[in-house]
Design a protein around this motif. Structure first.
Motif, mmCIF file in Angstrom:
data_model
loop_
_atom_site.group_PDB
_atom_site.id
_atom_site.type_symbol
_atom_site.label_atom_id
_atom_site.label_comp_id
_atom_site.label_asym_id
_atom_site.label_seq_id
_atom_site.Cartn_x
_atom_site.Cartn_y
_atom_site.Cartn_z
ATOM 1 N N ARG A 279 0.853 -1.187 0.000
ATOM 2 C CA ARG A 279 0.000 0.000 0.000
ATOM 3 C C ARG A 279 0.892 1.240 0.000
ATOM 4 N NH1 ARG A 279 0.512 2.258 4.840
ATOM 5 N NH2 ARG A 279 0.684 0.986 6.720
ATOM 6 N N THR A 280 0.287 2.373 -0.321
ATOM 7 C CA THR A 280 1.016 3.630 -0.313
ATOM 8 C C THR A 280 1.416 3.965 1.119
ATOM 9 O OG1 THR A 280 -0.164 4.414 -2.257
ATOM 10 C CG2 THR A 280 0.872 6.087 -0.875
ATOM 11 N N ALA A 281 2.655 4.378 1.297
ATOM 12 C CA ALA A 281 3.145 4.769 2.619
ATOM 13 C C ALA A 281 2.524 6.095 3.037
ATOM 14 C CB ALA A 281 4.661 4.887 2.592
ATOM 15 N N THR A 282 2.328 6.249 4.328
ATOM 16 C CA THR A 282 1.813 7.502 4.890
ATOM 17 C C THR A 282 2.764 7.992 5.973
ATOM 18 O OG1 THR A 282 0.544 6.490 6.689
ATOM 19 C CG2 THR A 282 -0.551 6.644 4.526
ATOM 20 N N ALA A 283 2.502 9.180 6.458
ATOM 21 C CA ALA A 283 3.311 9.737 7.543
ATOM 22 C C ALA A 283 3.263 8.843 8.780
ATOM 23 C CB ALA A 283 2.838 11.151 7.876
ATOM 24 N N ASP A 284 2.172 8.114 8.962
ATOM 25 C CA ASP A 284 2.055 7.201 10.104
ATOM 26 C C ASP A 284 3.049 6.036 10.032
ATOM 27 O OD1 ASP A 284 0.008 8.734 11.158
ATOM 28 O OD2 ASP A 284 -1.586 7.459 10.333
ATOM 29 N N ASP A 285 3.599 5.781 8.850
ATOM 30 C CA ASP A 285 4.565 4.695 8.667
ATOM 31 C C ASP A 285 6.003 5.127 8.954
ATOM 32 O OD1 ASP A 285 2.701 2.697 7.684
ATOM 33 O OD2 ASP A 285 2.600 3.886 5.834
ATOM 34 N N LEU A 286 6.224 6.416 9.171
ATOM 35 C CA LEU A 286 7.587 6.940 9.287
ATOM 36 C C LEU A 286 8.420 6.213 10.339
ATOM 37 C CD1 LEU A 286 9.717 8.970 8.338
ATOM 38 C CD2 LEU A 286 8.761 10.611 9.996
ATOM 39 N N GLY A 287 7.889 5.980 11.515
ATOM 40 C CA GLY A 287 8.657 5.316 12.571
ATOM 41 C C GLY A 287 9.127 3.928 12.165
ATOM 42 N N SER B 254 18.161 10.467 7.109
ATOM 43 C CA SER B 254 17.658 11.068 8.346
ATOM 44 C C SER B 254 16.130 10.991 8.354
ATOM 45 C CB SER B 254 18.093 12.530 8.441
ATOM 46 O OG SER B 254 17.391 13.316 7.484
ATOM 47 N N GLU B 255 15.568 11.087 9.529
ATOM 48 C CA GLU B 255 14.112 11.067 9.656
ATOM 49 C C GLU B 255 13.502 12.276 8.945
ATOM 50 O OE1 GLU B 255 10.773 10.588 13.157
ATOM 51 O OE2 GLU B 255 12.781 9.785 13.446
ATOM 52 N N THR B 256 14.176 13.410 9.017
ATOM 53 C CA THR B 256 13.689 14.619 8.344
ATOM 54 C C THR B 256 13.635 14.414 6.837
ATOM 55 O OG1 THR B 256 14.594 16.005 10.105
ATOM 56 C CG2 THR B 256 14.137 17.090 7.998
ATOM 57 N N LEU B 257 14.686 13.835 6.272
ATOM 58 C CA LEU B 257 14.722 13.589 4.830
ATOM 59 C C LEU B 257 13.643 12.585 4.419
ATOM 60 C CD1 LEU B 257 16.030 14.005 2.064
ATOM 61 C CD2 LEU B 257 17.677 12.246 2.663
ATOM 62 N N MET B 258 13.495 11.532 5.191
ATOM 63 C CA MET B 258 12.490 10.518 4.853
ATOM 64 C C MET B 258 11.083 11.108 4.955
ATOM 65 S SD MET B 258 12.089 7.446 3.697
ATOM 66 C CE MET B 258 13.572 6.507 4.058
ATOM 67 N N ALA B 259 10.826 11.918 5.964
ATOM 68 C CA ALA B 259 9.505 12.553 6.100
ATOM 69 C C ALA B 259 9.211 13.431 4.888
ATOM 70 C CB ALA B 259 9.433 13.360 7.388
ATOM 71 N N ALA B 260 10.226 14.157 4.425
ATOM 72 C CA ALA B 260 10.056 15.004 3.237
ATOM 73 C C ALA B 260 9.766 14.153 2.003
ATOM 74 C CB ALA B 260 11.296 15.863 3.023
ATOM 75 N N GLU B 261 10.434 13.018 1.884
ATOM 76 C CA GLU B 261 10.190 12.123 0.757
ATOM 77 C C GLU B 261 8.756 11.586 0.779
ATOM 78 O OE1 GLU B 261 12.250 10.735 -1.946
ATOM 79 O OE2 GLU B 261 13.148 12.674 -1.500
ATOM 80 N N LEU B 262 8.286 11.188 1.948
ATOM 81 C CA LEU B 262 6.939 10.631 2.066
ATOM 82 C C LEU B 262 5.860 11.652 1.710
ATOM 83 C CD1 LEU B 262 7.167 8.524 5.358
ATOM 84 C CD2 LEU B 262 7.155 7.683 3.004
ATOM 85 N N SER B 263 6.133 12.926 1.966
ATOM 86 C CA SER B 263 5.118 13.959 1.708
ATOM 87 C C SER B 263 5.286 14.652 0.361
ATOM 88 C CB SER B 263 5.139 14.997 2.830
ATOM 89 O OG SER B 263 6.367 15.717 2.815
ATOM 90 N N SER B 264 6.337 14.336 -0.377
ATOM 91 C CA SER B 264 6.591 15.002 -1.651
ATOM 92 C C SER B 264 5.557 14.596 -2.708
ATOM 93 C CB SER B 264 7.988 14.652 -2.166
ATOM 94 O OG SER B 264 8.155 15.140 -3.494
ATOM 95 N N PRO B 265 5.058 15.562 -3.466
ATOM 96 C CA PRO B 265 4.137 15.214 -4.553
ATOM 97 C C PRO B 265 4.861 14.545 -5.725
ATOM 98 C CG PRO B 265 4.614 17.550 -4.610
ATOM 99 C CD PRO B 265 5.262 17.003 -3.362
ATOM 100 N N HIS B 266 6.180 14.553 -5.709
ATOM 101 C CA HIS B 266 6.966 13.999 -6.814
ATOM 102 C C HIS B 266 7.435 12.573 -6.552
ATOM 103 C CE1 HIS B 266 6.755 17.946 -8.425
ATOM 104 N NE2 HIS B 266 7.401 18.454 -7.412
#
Length: 168
Positions: free
Chosen positions: A4-12, A28-40
Motif C-alpha cells: 500500500r502507499t506509505a503515509t506519515a504514520d509509517d515513518l517510525g 535522516s528522519e527529516t529527509l524521509m519525512a520530506a520524501e513521504l510527503s513530496s508530490p513527486h
C-alpha cells in the motif's frame, strides 16, 4: 504480502528498517519525512501481520521522461520471498503512470543480490561512481531501465497480441 502507499504514520517503522538495513548511511528522519510527503514521489510499504516487511520509493515527477528509484529495503526476516521484486514492480508502475519512459537507480557494488534483481528486470549498468557510499568507500553501480520496453514485457502474451491485431 500487502502493498500500500506509505503515509506519515509509517515513518517510525520505515526509519527503524532504514537504520537496520543501512546502518552506516541511513537517511535522516527529516529527509524521509520530506520524501513521504513530496508530490513527486511515491513510497510503498509491505505490511504483514501488522509488521513492516519492506518499503521502497520512486521519484517520478508527473510528465517527466525519467524517474529514479530512491530506495528499497526488505526486513531481514522477509528477504528471499519476492517482496523486493513486488516493491520494485509497484514503483516501476507508479513511474510509468506518471509518464516516465526510463528509470535510473544506484545500487551498492557490494550488494550482488539487489544488483541481480535489477538485472533480472532489465536494468543495465551505465556507469560507476567510485566511493559513492560513505563512510564505507563503496562504489555505486548506476543502472538504467527502458521502462516502456519493461511495461510491454510485463503484459500477458494475449494482451500484446490483441493490441498488435488492433493496430494492423
Amino acid at each position: 504480502m500487502n502493498l500500500r502507499t506509505a503515509t506519515a504514520d509509517d515513518l517510525g517503522a520505515i526509519m527503524a528498517l532504514e537504520r537496520a538495513s543501512f546502518p552506516t548511511d541511513a537517511w535522516s528522519e527529516t529527509l524521509m519525512a520530506a520524501e513521504l510527503s513530496s508530490p513527486h514521489g511515491r513510497y510503498v510499504v509491505d505490511v504483514e501481520a501488522g509488521r513492516l516487511a519492506g518499503y521502497g520509493g520512486v521519484r517520478a515527477v508527473q510528465g517527466a521522461a525519467d524517474a529514479d528509484i530512491q530506495t528499497i529495503a526488505i526486513a531481514e526476516h522477509a528477504r528471499g520471498t519476492g517482496r523486493g521484486r513486488a516493491l520494485l514492480h509497484a514503483l516501476l508502475a507508479a513511474a510509468r503512470e506518471r509518464g516516465a519512459r526510463e528509470v535510473f537507480l544506484e545500487v551498492r557494488a557490494d550488494n550482488p543480490v539487489a544488483e541481480s534483481l535489477y538485472v533480472s528486470e532489465g536494468f543495465t549498468e551505465i556507469a560507476r561512481r567510485p566511493r559513492y557510499y560513505q563512510p564505507d568507500d563503496v562504489d555505486a553501480v548506476v543502472m538504467r531501465l527502458d521502462l516502456v520496453g519493461w511495461a510491454v514485457a510485463q503484459r500477458p502474451a494475449d494482451s500484446v497480441a490483441s493490441e498488435a491485431g488492433a493496430c494492423s
